[in-house]
Design an enzyme around this catalytic site. Structure first.
Site, PDB file in Angstrom:
ATOM      1  N   CYS A  33     -39.002  19.909 -18.178  1.00  0.00           N
ATOM      2  CA  CYS A  33     -39.491  18.530 -18.004  1.00  0.00           C
ATOM      3  C   CYS A  33     -38.903  17.596 -19.073  1.00  0.00           C
ATOM      4  O   CYS A  33     -39.241  17.723 -20.248  1.00  0.00           O
ATOM      5  CB  CYS A  33     -41.012  18.566 -18.091  1.00  0.00           C
ATOM      6  SG  CYS A  33     -41.800  16.976 -18.325  1.00  0.00           S
ATOM      7  N   CYS A  36     -41.445  15.560 -21.099  1.00  0.00           N
ATOM      8  CA  CYS A  36     -42.196  16.456 -21.995  1.00  0.00           C
ATOM      9  C   CYS A  36     -41.444  16.630 -23.315  1.00  0.00           C
ATOM     10  O   CYS A  36     -42.033  16.577 -24.393  1.00  0.00           O
ATOM     11  CB  CYS A  36     -42.398  17.825 -21.351  1.00  0.00           C
ATOM     12  SG  CYS A  36     -43.351  17.806 -19.818  1.00  0.00           S
TER      13      CYS A  36
END
Length: 111
Positions: A33, A36
């Site tokens: 991600c 993230c």
């Protein structure tokens, strides 16, 4: 920088989250991600700043799907704030920066 977020797993969830005796913020993330990864350094600053007042935890949603499912995490990163008893106070998906995380905490918990 010293303090980093605590890695939360099925093995330590009870101890670190439910038995913490203080509010908990969890960052649900994954290695693939991009956002993230982008927010991670800010989240480590949150861990250092709130040390002793708030448990700052990270949950790898791919490694711990049961925890992600328990909190109905659909998008990553999702940040979930729990009170000292382990009840969900609020959740936010993909905060923009540390200021957004600080605001999310301040809105829900008096520290």
């Amino acid at each position: 920088m010293g303090t980093k977020a605590t890695v939360i797993t099925a093995d330590n969830f009870q101890e670190e989250v439910l038995n913490a005796g203080k509010p908990v913020i969890l960052d649900f993330w994954a290695t693939w991600c991009p956002h993230c990864k982008r927010i991670a350094p800010s989240y480590d600053k949150v861990a250092a700043e709130y040390e002793g007042k708030l448990v700052v935890g990270k949950v790898d949603a791919d490694e711990e799907p049961a925890i992600a499912q328990k909190f109905e995490v659909e998008y990553l990163p999702t940040f979930i704030l729990l009170d000292a008893e382990g009840n969900v106070l609020d959740k936010v998906v993909s905060p923009a920066n540390k200021a957004a995380i600080d605001e999310f905490i301040a809105k829900n918990v008096a520290l």
